[in-house]
Design a protein around this motif. Sequence first.
Motif, PDB file in Angstrom:
ATOM      1  N   THR A   1     -65.388  14.038 -83.361  1.00  0.00           N
ATOM      2  CA  THR A   1     -64.599  15.106 -83.947  1.00  0.00           C
ATOM      3  C   THR A   1     -64.392  16.212 -82.934  1.00  0.00           C
ATOM      4  OG1 THR A   1     -64.614  16.814 -85.685  1.00  0.00           O
ATOM      5  CG2 THR A   1     -66.741  16.096 -84.865  1.00  0.00           C
ATOM      6  N   ASP A   2     -63.267  16.908 -83.058  1.00  0.00           N
ATOM      7  CA  ASP A   2     -63.033  18.093 -82.232  1.00  0.00           C
ATOM      8  C   ASP A   2     -63.620  19.346 -82.871  1.00  0.00           C
ATOM      9  OD1 ASP A   2     -61.772  16.736 -80.225  1.00  0.00           O
ATOM     10  OD2 ASP A   2     -59.739  17.167 -80.928  1.00  0.00           O
ATOM     11  N   ASP A   3     -64.022  19.237 -84.131  1.00  0.00           N
ATOM     12  CA  ASP A   3     -64.645  20.364 -84.828  1.00  0.00           C
ATOM     13  C   ASP A   3     -66.127  20.360 -84.489  1.00  0.00           C
ATOM     14  OD1 ASP A   3     -65.418  22.406 -86.490  1.00  0.00           O
ATOM     15  OD2 ASP A   3     -65.209  21.247 -88.352  1.00  0.00           O
ATOM     16  N   ILE A   4     -66.434  20.848 -83.289  1.00  0.00           N
ATOM     17  CA  ILE A   4     -67.795  20.743 -82.780  1.00  0.00           C
ATOM     18  C   ILE A   4     -68.117  21.948 -81.898  1.00  0.00           C
ATOM     19  CG2 ILE A   4     -67.012  19.321 -80.832  1.00  0.00           C
ATOM     20  CD1 ILE A   4     -69.685  17.792 -81.021  1.00  0.00           C
ATOM     21  N   ASN A   5     -69.306  22.489 -82.068  1.00  0.00           N
ATOM     22  CA  ASN A   5     -69.765  23.587 -81.213  1.00  0.00           C
ATOM     23  C   ASN A   5     -70.960  23.115 -80.397  1.00  0.00           C
ATOM     24  OD1 ASN A   5     -71.831  23.513 -83.083  1.00  0.00           O
ATOM     25  ND2 ASN A   5     -71.578  25.627 -83.777  1.00  0.00           N
TER      26      ASN A   5
ATOM     27  N   GLY B   1     -67.322  17.858 -89.852  1.00  0.00           N
ATOM     28  CA  GLY B   1     -67.326  18.405 -88.506  1.00  0.00           C
ATOM     29  C   GLY B   1     -68.737  18.586 -87.997  1.00  0.00           C
TER      30      GLY B   1
ATOM     31  N   SER C   1     -69.593  21.671 -86.265  1.00  0.00           N
ATOM     32  CA  SER C   1     -69.766  23.078 -85.923  1.00  0.00           C
ATOM     33  C   SER C   1     -70.937  23.587 -86.765  1.00  0.00           C
ATOM     34  CB  SER C   1     -68.493  23.874 -86.205  1.00  0.00           C
ATOM     35  OG  SER C   1     -67.469  23.512 -85.308  1.00  0.00           O
TER      36      SER C   1
ATOM     37  N   LYS D   1     -59.273  12.695 -82.700  1.00  0.00           N
ATOM     38  CA  LYS D   1     -60.429  11.944 -82.263  1.00  0.00           C
ATOM     39  C   LYS D   1     -60.463  11.857 -80.737  1.00  0.00           C
ATOM     40  CE  LYS D   1     -61.478  10.983 -86.529  1.00  0.00           C
ATOM     41  NZ  LYS D   1     -62.560  11.672 -87.212  1.00  0.00           N
TER      42      LYS D   1
END
Length: 393
Positions: A143-147, A69, A71, A2
């Motif tokens: 979230t770090d799962d991001i584009n 996420g 992305s 996070k």
Amino acid sequence: MKIRQRSEPGQWRRTLLTAAVSTVFGVGTVNAGQCLEGDLRAPAGYYQIPESDDGGDYDCERVEPHDGGLSLTSKYQGSDDARNELNEEAQQAYKEATEKVRSFEKAVIAAADDYQVDGDGTAALSCLMDNLDAWASEDALLTDDINHVGQAVRKWALAAAANAYLRAMASAPEGALDPAQSERIESWFRRLSDGVRAYYTDRDPDKINNHDYWAAWAVMSSAVATQECGDWNWSLAKFDEAMGQVNSGGYLPRELSRETRALEYLNYAMQPLTMIATFAEVNGYTLHERYQTEFRALANNVVEGLESPELIENLVGHEQITEGLYKSWSLAWMEPWQVMWGDVSGMQGFLEEWRPMKSTRLGGDITYLYRIDPLWPVDARPNPPGDIQLRDS
């Protein structure tokens, strides 16, 4: 992992006032409108006393937090550099993936309107706060799962959520909000702003476009809600960055590059830029005056283009797609513009045709919020609601 809270000394609380912002405004203006924590304010319309409770049942829309996420697939997937050709399959995937986020945006702003405009009372206020608190408590969107597509979605959600909260905290009676709930929500806003700033800071100049302006608007809205001067000053610096992109003809080249959607994206850019300048104005930063040549030329060009799309077609060499452009939410930026800085030729006609102007990401019922003069004397604290006067429009 996070996004971390602001625990380290100076992390994300760096003050740009003595550097970038001083360059933007000059010493005199900075001294007149210097950001002080606890002193940032929204336009006066946010402080309007809610209508009386009508006593009826209230149907609260609860939106479960987005827990995945970010992305995401772009609706322009497969398009060339102009990014102007919709991919219907990708667009459907995008809609499905962001359904909860978009529903959340609409739900919190609708509850703010229900509370402040329609008189649905404490039930609407509780609905608004409970939705915000539910998302905050689950660290939604952190979230770090991001584009890059997810970054866009996150900042739009922050803009809507922060404005809904601002309206509640500004207009609710003293003691109406639960302090613990407010603290969770404001902490969430700070962490969302951290993520937005991290992505949209020090971008390649060739990539800066309307997304950066929306990021600045989202962070500015959060800054007023949380009284974070670092976030406020970052947003002002991003506005300066935007004005530096306006060319000698009064256009934003990155939006012109969208070819068939140039008019659509010029208008889209005007939405956050107008709101940033409006919020800045009521806090003593006269952005419109400083950038009158660039900013007013841009507004004139957009309104002229909306009246006669062939002007933009002749400029970029492509017929303009206008489907969905002439809508209340799309043109809502004209309401605060006209209140703040007067009419642009052709603007009044659009306002008369499309009022009430409503936009989820700009704050909700914009006509309601800006039916009053949002200016207070720079050196005086507002005393809402006593010094708020409705306009005759």
